[in-house]
Design a protein around this motif. Sequence first.
Motif, PDB file in Angstrom:
ATOM      1  N   LEU A   1      -4.433   2.679  -1.441  1.00  0.00           N
ATOM      2  CA  LEU A   1      -4.615   3.304  -0.138  1.00  0.00           C
ATOM      3  C   LEU A   1      -5.528   2.439   0.714  1.00  0.00           C
ATOM      4  CD1 LEU A   1      -5.194   6.845  -1.648  1.00  0.00           C
ATOM      5  CD2 LEU A   1      -3.054   5.971  -0.670  1.00  0.00           C
ATOM      6  N   ALA A   2      -5.031   2.017   1.876  1.00  0.00           N
ATOM      7  CA  ALA A   2      -5.777   1.132   2.769  1.00  0.00           C
ATOM      8  C   ALA A   2      -6.609   1.961   3.730  1.00  0.00           C
ATOM      9  CB  ALA A   2      -4.821   0.230   3.540  1.00  0.00           C
ATOM     10  N   LEU A   3      -7.912   1.777   3.685  1.00  0.00           N
ATOM     11  CA  LEU A   3      -8.837   2.510   4.543  1.00  0.00           C
ATOM     12  C   LEU A   3      -9.162   1.679   5.771  1.00  0.00           C
ATOM     13  CD1 LEU A   3     -10.730   4.994   4.883  1.00  0.00           C
ATOM     14  CD2 LEU A   3     -12.456   3.697   3.611  1.00  0.00           C
ATOM     15  N   GLY A   4      -9.038   2.260   6.967  1.00  0.00           N
ATOM     16  CA  GLY A   4      -9.294   1.541   8.207  1.00  0.00           C
ATOM     17  C   GLY A   4     -10.278   2.277   9.096  1.00  0.00           C
TER      18      GLY A   4
ATOM     19  N   ILE B   1       5.976  -3.114   9.055  1.00  0.00           N
ATOM     20  CA  ILE B   1       5.154  -2.519   7.995  1.00  0.00           C
ATOM     21  C   ILE B   1       4.421  -1.304   8.531  1.00  0.00           C
ATOM     22  CG2 ILE B   1       3.129  -2.906   6.521  1.00  0.00           C
ATOM     23  CD1 ILE B   1       4.016  -5.870   6.345  1.00  0.00           C
ATOM     24  N   TRP B   2       3.816  -1.439   9.702  1.00  0.00           N
ATOM     25  CA  TRP B   2       3.017  -0.347  10.262  1.00  0.00           C
ATOM     26  C   TRP B   2       3.882   0.875  10.558  1.00  0.00           C
ATOM     27  CZ3 TRP B   2       2.582   2.781  14.490  1.00  0.00           C
ATOM     28  CH2 TRP B   2       1.386   3.479  14.623  1.00  0.00           C
ATOM     29  N   ARG B   3       5.043   0.670  11.162  1.00  0.00           N
ATOM     30  CA  ARG B   3       5.899   1.814  11.506  1.00  0.00           C
ATOM     31  C   ARG B   3       6.320   2.594  10.269  1.00  0.00           C
ATOM     32  NH1 ARG B   3       8.572  -1.775  15.305  1.00  0.00           N
ATOM     33  NH2 ARG B   3      10.185  -2.130  13.740  1.00  0.00           N
ATOM     34  N   GLU B   4       6.642   1.881   9.195  1.00  0.00           N
ATOM     35  CA  GLU B   4       7.206   2.540   8.019  1.00  0.00           C
ATOM     36  C   GLU B   4       6.151   3.127   7.089  1.00  0.00           C
ATOM     37  OE1 GLU B   4       9.560  -0.495   6.228  1.00  0.00           O
ATOM     38  OE2 GLU B   4      10.899  -0.686   7.972  1.00  0.00           O
ATOM     39  N   MET B   5       4.921   2.677   7.187  1.00  0.00           N
ATOM     40  CA  MET B   5       3.886   3.097   6.243  1.00  0.00           C
ATOM     41  C   MET B   5       3.424   4.530   6.536  1.00  0.00           C
ATOM     42  SD  MET B   5       2.093   2.089   3.612  1.00  0.00           S
ATOM     43  CE  MET B   5       2.344   0.301   3.679  1.00  0.00           C
TER      44      MET B   5
ATOM     45  N   MET C   1       0.824  -1.207   0.000  1.00  0.00           N
ATOM     46  CA  MET C   1       0.000   0.000   0.000  1.00  0.00           C
ATOM     47  C   MET C   1       0.860   1.260   0.000  1.00  0.00           C
ATOM     48  SD  MET C   1      -3.139  -0.986  -0.148  1.00  0.00           S
ATOM     49  CE  MET C   1      -3.996  -2.566  -0.022  1.00  0.00           C
ATOM     50  N   GLY C   2       0.259   2.343  -0.461  1.00  0.00           N
ATOM     51  CA  GLY C   2       0.942   3.626  -0.468  1.00  0.00           C
ATOM     52  C   GLY C   2       0.747   4.400   0.819  1.00  0.00           C
TER      53      GLY C   2
END
Length: 203
Positions: free
Chosen positions: A127-130, A82-86, A46-47
């Motif tokens: 783009l990941a929507l949460g 992944i979460w930290r860098e995104m 994801m971007g």
Amino acid sequence: MTAKRKIILSLSVSLDGCFEGPERQIDWHRVDDELHQHFNDELRTMGAFMEGRITHELMAGFWPTADADPSASAPVAEFARIWREMPKIVFSRTLRASDATEWNTVIKREVVAEEIEAFKALPGGDLALGGADLAATFRRHDLIDEYRLYVHPVMLGTGRPLFRPDDPAPASAGGPRELRLVETRTFGNGVVLLRHERVRASG
């Protein structure tokens, strides 16, 4: 012409359509290593992550240091990185601007459809929507391009439904919103992925 990035809503739901229990419980989620690795494989491309305040605070309360736990599984440790860098875009009227200095985060006060469309036109991954509440706002503007719903084999009986009776009517977007089923997948733990794309008029 380069295709626009897609906004993708990925969410776990119960068989009766709830994404949380009545007290925000998600302990009924059946996320084993196979499913978690699938999430990692999908999300690392994801971007950016686009989240509401509650989702962001829950994620920020656990994932920054999750891989420091020696008991963490390989998929959990991988997702922490992944979460930290995104890059993260958090929509909130209450978070302080100083919170944007943490974890590669930008804060937006409102969902402005024209700004979202311009952001989709930039190069990069989808783009990941949460967050279900933020998703309802994006649905109101007809901004969601793909739904990836992970149906867990459990019925909660009561909880917070993903699609609520007070959601904006489809007629607000000019009629029913047509979707196309593009993938199904059954995981070993009984979770079923239903992946639908929004069908939009060409031109």
